[in-house]
Design an enzyme around this catalytic site. Structure first.
Site, mmCIF file in Angstrom:
data_model
loop_
_atom_site.group_PDB
_atom_site.id
_atom_site.type_symbol
_atom_site.label_atom_id
_atom_site.label_comp_id
_atom_site.label_asym_id
_atom_site.label_seq_id
_atom_site.Cartn_x
_atom_site.Cartn_y
_atom_site.Cartn_z
ATOM 1 N N TYR A 125 1.500 11.724 14.855
ATOM 2 C CA TYR A 125 2.163 10.733 14.010
ATOM 3 C C TYR A 125 2.740 9.610 14.864
ATOM 4 O O TYR A 125 2.542 8.422 14.582
ATOM 5 C CB TYR A 125 3.265 11.399 13.197
ATOM 6 N N SER A 139 7.770 2.870 12.690
ATOM 7 C CA SER A 139 8.848 3.857 12.734
ATOM 8 C C SER A 139 9.480 3.848 14.111
ATOM 9 O O SER A 139 8.855 3.438 15.092
ATOM 10 C CB SER A 139 8.277 5.248 12.443
ATOM 11 N N GLY A 169 7.576 -2.855 -5.400
ATOM 12 C CA GLY A 169 7.270 -3.883 -4.439
ATOM 13 C C GLY A 169 8.391 -4.853 -4.212
ATOM 14 O O GLY A 169 9.547 -4.505 -4.311
ATOM 15 N N ILE A 170 8.028 -6.079 -3.941
ATOM 16 C CA ILE A 170 8.970 -7.062 -3.437
ATOM 17 C C ILE A 170 9.508 -7.903 -4.587
ATOM 18 O O ILE A 170 8.758 -8.528 -5.322
ATOM 19 C CB ILE A 170 8.275 -7.953 -2.402
ATOM 20 N N THR A 193 0.825 -1.197 0.000
ATOM 21 C CA THR A 193 0.000 0.000 0.000
ATOM 22 C C THR A 193 0.864 1.254 0.000
ATOM 23 O O THR A 193 1.958 1.269 0.551
ATOM 24 C CB THR A 193 -0.938 0.033 1.216
ATOM 25 N N GLY A 194 0.367 2.294 -0.652
ATOM 26 C CA GLY A 194 1.097 3.548 -0.711
ATOM 27 C C GLY A 194 2.461 3.390 -1.339
ATOM 28 O O GLY A 194 3.438 3.960 -0.875
ATOM 29 N N SER A 195 2.566 2.615 -2.410
ATOM 30 C CA SER A 195 3.862 2.234 -2.956
ATOM 31 C C SER A 195 4.027 2.688 -4.397
ATOM 32 O O SER A 195 3.079 3.050 -5.076
ATOM 33 C CB SER A 195 4.009 0.708 -2.917
ATOM 34 N N THR A 196 5.266 2.624 -4.860
ATOM 35 C CA THR A 196 5.548 2.769 -6.279
ATOM 36 C C THR A 196 6.329 1.572 -6.793
ATOM 37 O O THR A 196 6.809 1.581 -7.905
ATOM 38 C CB THR A 196 6.374 4.044 -6.556
#
Length: 276
Positions: free
Chosen positions: A166, A153, A39-40, A34-37
């Site tokens: 956050y 994080s 992957g694996i 998700t929220g990616s450009t």
């Protein structure tokens, strides 16, 4: 400022598509990031962004060779909303790997954080992963294998005073991840969190460049000052590269990490002063 964003996920393809000396056993697995450009590496990857334009741009950036090896496909949907999650589930009712990477951050003094700010931060950073995990986890258990990874994080452990809302969402991800892991005993499914430290993502890079211009200095000086004053406990003493964080995420997503479950794994450059 520490978060795993799209730059790190882009690195997962580029880095691991060339790791021929180590079989990560990801061939044939379907991964939703998700929220990616990107992957694996080795897996079939669902590349997600909020708009079709961003998804198309990400696919183009991967290059034809990498896309062919990973069988990357695009998914334009706002997974920070319930309707976006429903759209993703309808199109891809079952996946082998879910990487809950979607997240936003915003430096803001506590007194200025509105109710809407709190709710938006929670929905995007926390509920996005909850909604998708609620659907995919039972199906992973039924098939006897699966991986769910929450990108948290170091701010989950050391709440940043400049963006408490956050930090709250990052801590919540750890609780959810561990709780879900408790439900997977004996199933072949694992749920883990990865905690990056300050990372040279696109967003951080732009922020640093802006500060350098405003202060009439260069990026190196800004980075040095950041680690001297804001993250003095860092052992790395620099921003991690997206590739360095991607390496850990990819391993946790692979069958090789079967003995790792319910863990909060740090790629924080030693920022957190703890032995556990």
């Amino acid at each position: 400022m520490a978060r795993l964003c799209k730059d790190i996920l882009r690195s997962l393809v580029v880095r691991f598509v060339h790791l021929t000396y180590m079989d990560l056993q990801l061939s044939g697995k379907l991964a939703l990031v998700t929220g990616s450009t990107a992957g694996i590496g080795g897996a079939r990857v669902i590349i997600n962004g909020r708009t079709q334009g961003r998804v198309d741009a990400a696919l183009a950036k991967l290059g034809s060779g990498v896309k062919a090896r990973t069988q990357a496909v695009g998914l334009a949907a706002d997974l920070g909303s319930s309707s976006g999650a429903a759209e993703a589930i309808a199109r891809f009712p079952q996946v082998d790997i879910l990487v809950n990477n979607l997240g936003i951050f915003e430096p803001k003094v506590f007194e200025a954080i509105t109710d809407d700010d709190w709710f938006r931060m929670f929905e995007v950073n926390v509920l996005s992963g909850v909604r998708l995990s609620r659907h995919y986890l039972p199906r992973m258990k039924d098939q006897g294998w699966g991986r769910i990874i929450f990108l948290s994080s170091e701010s989950a452990i050391q709440i940043p005073a400049e963006m408490i809302h956050y930090g709250m969402t990052k801590t919540a991800q750890l609780a959810i991840s561990r709780g879900l892991a408790e439900t997977t005993a004996g199933t072949g499914v694992t749920v883990n969190s990865v905690l990056p430290g300050p990372t040279a993502s696109e967003g951080v890079g732009n922020f640093v460049e802006q500060l350098a211009q405003e202060q009439s200095t260069d990026r190196t000086m800004i980075e040095r000052e950041f680690f001297r004053t804001m993250r003095p406990t860092s052992l790395l003493r620099r921003f991690a590269t997206p590739q360095e964080v991607a390496a850990l995420v990819t391993f946790v997503a692979s069958p090789l990490s079967a003995a790792t479950n319910g863990a909060a794994l740090r790629a924080d450059g030693g920022v957190v002063r703890s032995i556990v």
